[in-house]
Design a protein around this motif. Structure first.
Motif: not given
Length: 332
Positions: A154-165
């Motif tokens: 189970r991988v817990t991830v958080r969105a990286n706003i600066h890498q979304l594009v």
């Protein structure tokens, strides 16, 4: 009398039609709502939005929400431009408000860029605040002792706003985590050490920096389950032994075939030699007759040769064991 009654009806009807057209192209109550909320916008601008096919009921509520949230830098022109570019104005404003409340650095340009790139910017901001858990499919790996292990993580991830594009998505995260699990189990001396310390897998995988170049930041990797599979090492040894046996059988069959061929060749040569002897024996009477005619062989020499042949035949008969056909070999 009828003309006096029809004229007011026409006037009233014209006024009603005018008001309907007016309120359609000039949303007065929407302007009034913006005015009460402190958003500065004129009726002419609302009318021009209709002319440009920009829905005021999408732009003005977004402006009111941004103003109430303290995002005073967002202008009407920017929202209109984003709408005409095919973006989702409401999601962008919701994302900016959520990011502002959560102290996440997110500019309007970045938010619109993420939205136009096809990602849900509001969901990305929510994932930054509330991390997401991704379950990996079963990953199969083999330890050095040849035992197969099937692991789930189970991988817990958080969105990286600066890498979304331009950043990779969830599929890349799952692929990299699966590769790390296979590498970790494959480097273990035996499967027992993996079963005793499953956290060693997650620690090794986290040290590899698998979230580089992705739109997520990996917070933790937890091994949810490990099952023991087949004994791959034993299966490979059995397959190798069967292969070696088949090779040995093929070589033995090859040698047997060569021996059979050699035996057949020797028999053919023996038959050929026997035929040559028989042919040579058939030539003996002719040679004796020719010797008589030419005078090289006398009559006494001929009888002497016959005596030698008879003596040789008698010795061969004496040397052979006597066989009684009526005797019973079991009675002896």
């Amino acid at each position: 009398m009828e003309q006096q009654f029809v004229l007011p009806v026409i006037v009233i009807g014209g006024v009603v039609i005018f008001l309907i057209i007016f309120f359609h192209y000039v949303p007065f109550f929407l302007w009034l709502s913006a005015k009460v909320s402190g958003v500065r916008i004129s009726l002419v601008q609302l009318f021009l939005m209709r002319i440009r096919n920009v829905p005021p009921y999408t732009i003005v509520p977004a402006m009111i929400e941004a103003h109430k949230a303290g995002l005073g830098t967002i202008t009407r022109d920017e929202l209109e431009a984003h709408y005409m570019a095919g973006g989702h104005v409401e999601r962008v404003v919701h994302a900016l408000v959520s990011a502002s409340k959560a102290n996440i650095e997110l500019s309007f340009q970045m938010a619109t860029g993420i939205d136009l790139a096809g990602r849900d910017v509001f969901e990305a901001v929510q994932m930054s605040v509330n991390p997401k858990v991704i379950d990996t499919p079963p990953v199969t790996a083999v330890a050095k002792d040849g035992i197969q292990l099937i692991a789930k993580a189970r991988v817990t991830v958080r969105a990286n706003i600066h890498q979304l594009v331009g950043g990779a998505g969830e599929d890349t995260i799952l692929a990299r985590v699966g590769e790390g699990i296979v590498s970790s189990i494959g480097s273990s001396e035996n499967h027992k050490s993996v079963l005793e310390n499953p956290d060693s897998i997650s620690k090794l995988v986290l040290r590899k920096g698998l979230d580089a170049g992705t739109a997520f930041e990996i917070l933790s990797i937890d091994i949810a389950d490990i099952d023991i599979g087949k004994n791959i090492g034993a299966s490979l040894q059995i397959d190798q032994a069967n292969a070696d046996k088949n090779i040995a059988q093929a070589k033995a069959e090859e040698r047997r075939a060569m021996a059979v061929a050699l035996s057949q060749e020797m028999k053919a040569k023996a038959e050929e030699a026997r035929a040559n002897v028989i042919q040579a024996e058939q030539e003996i009477p002719r040679a004796i007759a020719e010797s008589f005619r030419s005078g090289n062989l006398g009559i006494m020499d001929y009888y002497r040769m016959k005596n030698i042949q008879a003596d040789t035949a008698m010795r061969e008969n004496i040397a052979k064991p006597e066989i009684n056909p009526t005797a019973n070999p079991l009675s002896e």
